[in-house]
Design a protein around this motif. Sequence first.
Motif, PDB file in Angstrom:
ATOM      1  N   PHE A   1       0.862  -1.169  -0.042  1.00  0.00           N
ATOM      2  CA  PHE A   1      -0.059  -0.149  -0.047  1.00  0.00           C
ATOM      3  C   PHE A   1       0.812   1.225   0.032  1.00  0.00           C
TER       4      PHE A   1
ATOM      5  N   GLY B  49       0.257   5.750   0.066  1.00  0.00           N
ATOM      6  CA  GLY B  49      -0.816   6.716   0.122  1.00  0.00           C
ATOM      7  C   GLY B  49      -0.071   8.085   0.172  1.00  0.00           C
TER       8      GLY B  49
ATOM      9  N   ALA C  33      -4.910   6.481  -2.715  1.00  0.00           N
ATOM     10  CA  ALA C  33      -4.301   5.515  -2.175  1.00  0.00           C
ATOM     11  C   ALA C  33      -4.119   4.487  -3.252  1.00  0.00           C
TER      12      ALA C  33
END
Length: 817
Positions: free
Chosen positions: A733, A735, A759
């Motif tokens: 991930f 962001g 994101a």
Amino acid sequence: MALSLALILAQVAAQASPPPEPVVQAPEEEPRADTGRLAPADTGEIVVTARRRAETVQQVPIAMSVVGGTTLADTGAYNVNRLTQLQPTLQFYSTNPRNSAANIRGLGAPFGLTNDGIEQGVGIYVDGVYYSRIASATFDFTDTERIEILRGPQGTLYGKNTTAGAINITTRKPSFTPEARVELTTGNYDFIQAKASASGPIIGDTLAARISASVTSRRGTIRNTVLGGYANAQDNQSVRGQLLWKPAANLDVTLYGDYGHQNPDCCAQIYVRTGTTQRPLSRQYAALAGAFGYAAPSTDAFDRLTDLDTPLRARQELGGVSLVGNLDLGAATLTSVSAWRFWNWDPSNDRDFTGLPITTVSANPSQQRQWSQELRIASNGRRAVDYVAGLFYFHQTIDTQGLQVQGPAASRFLLNPTGANAANPAVLNGLTARNTIGFSNTSAAVFGKLTWHLTDALSIAPGLRVNYDKKTGDYVSVITTGTGALLNCSAASQAASSVTRDRCGVLAPQSYRPDFDDWNASGDVTIAYDVARDVHAYATYARSYKSGGINLSGLPLDANNNPILAAAQVKPERVNHYELGLKTQWLDRRVTANLAAFWTDIADYQATVTNGQLGVLRGYLANAEAVRTRGIELDTAFRPTERLNLYANAAYTDAKYVRFTDAPCPPELSGGTAPATGQQTSPAGTPGGVSPSACDVSGQRLPGISKWAFSYGAEYTLPAKLGDTDGNAYLGFDGSYRSRFSSNPSPSAYTYIDGYSIANFRLGYRADAGWNAFLWLRNAFDQNYYELLATQSGNTGLIVGQPGDPRTYGVTVSASF
């Protein structure tokens, strides 16, 4: 010259005594923790060349970030624009490749359309070669080993063009062990990207080669309801080759060559909203569009529709060759960097931003050539006094052929509707400006930096660079009417004809030859102290300069329609910079936390000024008296287990005009009548009101800068077997968040861009055998946001914008052999 130098170096090398222990070089494959994720505990170090010699990133007393090739591939950051989502202190704005700006800590280039007569404040370097225009750096990253982002003035070692920082890109070098890499990506919007590289020996351990190529194609995200197709597409191809010659153990010479071609349907800015200006209501957008029965295809920009009636084109060719030689003399290494580069630009724009034929042609094709030579010597290893010293020469030429043509709707939009000529399309239809612009830029410098190790823990590093600049230009604008006749804007001609007067009020001929030359000296001093093995503190003061320049986009005219030559030159920026930094690692280097606090004062800041005359659509440059930016940056990484990497970077930037008393007014205060002596100006947004001739924006924020910016992410890996193949499954991930910022040189209520967050996710499998496959999802929550906002020329109140990419998804497969 460069080849002769290489031959001389080869002769010296053949006579040299046995070489000493070699200087540590950057690893060919960087640790995976290169954007703030911690490197593996058994390596713990990333080697960089920020100070023109190999050092570990944690021990370099500079606020900097390092992004490796693996991270670039995993996160989809394949150009400078996408890199901003990983680096909160880096900003990149672009309406097309030529009109691009890279800023660090809010500084670097004036916000607005590019003016060739000045230089950027963020230096772009690729394999040691300076790219003099940000447009020539809008390529896809190909076969990249790492990218170093240096924050704060770097004038001593990187030159006068780095008052805000530098982006130092290093590609993978030729290998004497055969190897190959391939990467294939496909996604929605017909996205296809292919990258490949191969390297190996040609003659034993003496000559090796590397070749790499990249192709990127994507359908646009904005549908054109008039011309058909989709705008803001991608269509990029590039190839890069290298030859590495090592005739002796202490000598290497590398020949680089690259070529890129881009031809996308780009770049559209579309209807966002309207705002009331001080023009009479009959001259504002709603009334003007209504006179034609015109309505935009959508008043919601995120419907991603446009009706631009001029075909868009952003075609460019870029490339060059360079020769880099390194001769190890034992105590020091001598380096030569010789380069030639070119950039050819062939655009087509719709500068009225509507489906009406107001400005039917707006294009500034240009051709740039640059030559540079750098010769430097740097000490090897750690001694009582380490040093870097060198000479630098640079020469650049730019030739531009500007063309602007008004259409049949121009009379209504650009002339006073109460006059007799506004209802006559023939008055402005076919009115054409042909601008011939030449530019020559020569620069030479001598520089040096010492690092004096007072003790094992304490060092002081002063540096100095003396630079000379000479810029000359030639600007000629010839105006013809729709019948092809030359337009004469003399006072007598305008007095004799209202048609001539109205034409001259829109496009007026002008000619001038600006020039600039100056000496300046940049210097810095850094005190560094090793508090502990993995705790390093530093303090820096830098006195830096951004070269002065010349206006090459047209000048404002006086009452007799002559260019105001006092506006032809732009003063240099003078920078005083103060910085404190702390670089730390903890828990066996599983935790990294780096902190930097800075304060930068700029005198004579180079700013974009909007010209009230309609004919100079691009505006021109002037100097704001004083600007200040200050802030705090925190880069952290944590690897609690072998399976989990976490990172979080934060930047607080407070940047404002300290004193700018004659700035351009925002649209809500523009377009009205000029004030008479002692007359009060009208409140903002008063139709038919009285507008100030200039506005005092002292104390207001600089454009393009978010006070708060963050990047953060994680990757979790889990050992897994796929058939007979060992490897790791992983979930990643990344962001980012940027707070509200102004998108106009003078802050306007109509052009603020609200804060937004992005994101991105990826899910994949990384095999020990050398291949990797993952699914990716970017802008996962389909956040609606603008990259920038702008106003329509003439201050009609139309606000247009460039929507950021919507949600995209796809799959990437790569392999190394």
